[in-house]
Design an enzyme around this catalytic site. Structure first.
Site, PDB file in Angstrom:
ATOM      1  CG  ASP A 159      94.751 -62.988  24.568  1.00  0.00           C
ATOM      2  OD1 ASP A 159      94.180 -62.371  25.471  1.00  0.00           O
ATOM      3  OD2 ASP A 159      95.139 -62.455  23.510  1.00  0.00           O
ATOM      4  CG  ASP A 174      99.530 -66.598  22.506  1.00  0.00           C
ATOM      5  OD1 ASP A 174      99.122 -65.637  21.823  1.00  0.00           O
ATOM      6  OD2 ASP A 174      98.779 -67.350  23.148  1.00  0.00           O
TER       7      ASP A 174
END
Length: 284
Positions: free
Chosen positions: A79, A77
């Site tokens: 963020d 991922d």
């Protein structure tokens, strides 16, 4: 089994207590912040986890035969995982709307709001913002999470490919791909007209299922099986992709994610993943 213990500071007395608790036959230093306890019986898992939690340590059980070279793909991922910020929250700050957008972000991360709906709601608040705000966020606010470059160097050295898949935006994933030498990226595209954000996202939204689909697409392209894939994230939107991986890592994650991941890193940086992948080299 090996019990990997990590922390910003790992006191010797704590290691000795853990060794006694688990019946470890040896304690080996892996790095300045990571230690390997060689354990013949892993039945005290609950007790060891509770001890580590109380003493601000990360721990994980790793099969003794595992080698980092056994893996072929790391899926991350973006963020609050590869980077320290939530990009959309920082973009919203340029509009004076960070509190409103952050509240929706947090609810989505906890799994309380459907991600695609939450993204549309947040992006709609950005309508009219000058496109240059995206570059300002990248230049002024985006920082890599601690240990990111160390992790990526070890991953590259082991021949493992990388996929950065995000419910965020291609503006940031593409720049990080170039900067960090990532193999694959996937994210959402913000619509821009006359130099300003329209408040809309183009095409299909990369949501939880989209992340899982991208993981499997790249895995199949590389000819890997599920056990050769590592997935790392921090929010509810990452759970489906993490479920498709052989090893899942919750990085400074929400409780719902920590509860379902194979490992959780709360005290150390992203490089804390390295000892969990086993020893250097390939079996045989």
């Amino acid at each position: 089994m090996n019990l990997i213990v990590q922390g910003r500071d790992v006191p010797t007395p704590s290691l000795k207590q853990l060794a006694k608790l688990t019946g470890a036959t040896a304690i080996e230093a892996v790095s300045l912040t990571a230690f390997r306890l060689v354990v013949t019986d892993d039945s005290p898992r609950v007790e060891a986890a509770a001890f580590c939690e109380e003493n601000s340590l990360d721990c994980g059980w790793v099969p003794a035969g595992r080698h980092i070279g056994d893996f072929g793909l790391l899926v991350m991922d973006m963020d609050s995982t590869l980077i320290t910020i939530e990009c959309i929250d920082e973009i919203a700050d340029m509009q004076g709307l960070k509190p409103q957008v952050s509240a929706i972000t947090e609810a989505a991360m906890r799994g309380e709001i459907d991600f695609a709906e939450s993204l549309r709601r947040r992006v709609s608040l950005l309508a009219g913002l000058d496109q240059s705000a995206l570059q300002r966020v990248y230049d002024e606010r985006l920082q890599l999470s601690p240990g990111a470059e160390t992790l990526l160097a070890a991953i590259r050295a082991a021949g493992i490919r990388t996929l950065l898949v995000s419910g965020g935006f291609t503006f940031f994933t593409e720049r990080l791909q170039s900067r960090l030498g990532l193999d694959y990226t996937a994210a959402n595209t913000l619509e821009v007209a006359d130099g300003k954000l329209t408040g809309r996202v183009l095409g299909d939204i990369v949501d939880a299922q989209g992340k899982a689909d991208w993981l499997n697409r790249v895995r199949i392209e590389l000819g890997l099986d599920r056990g050769q894939v590592i997935a790392m994230g921090d929010g509810a939107n990452d759970l489906k992709m993490m479920a498709e991986a052989g090893i899942s890592i919750a990085y400074r994650a929400k409780p719902v994610v920590r509860a379902q991941a194979a490992y959780a890193l709360n005290q150390v940086g992203l490089d804390g993943l390295i000892p969990l992948l086993g020893e250097n080299g390939r079996k045989g």
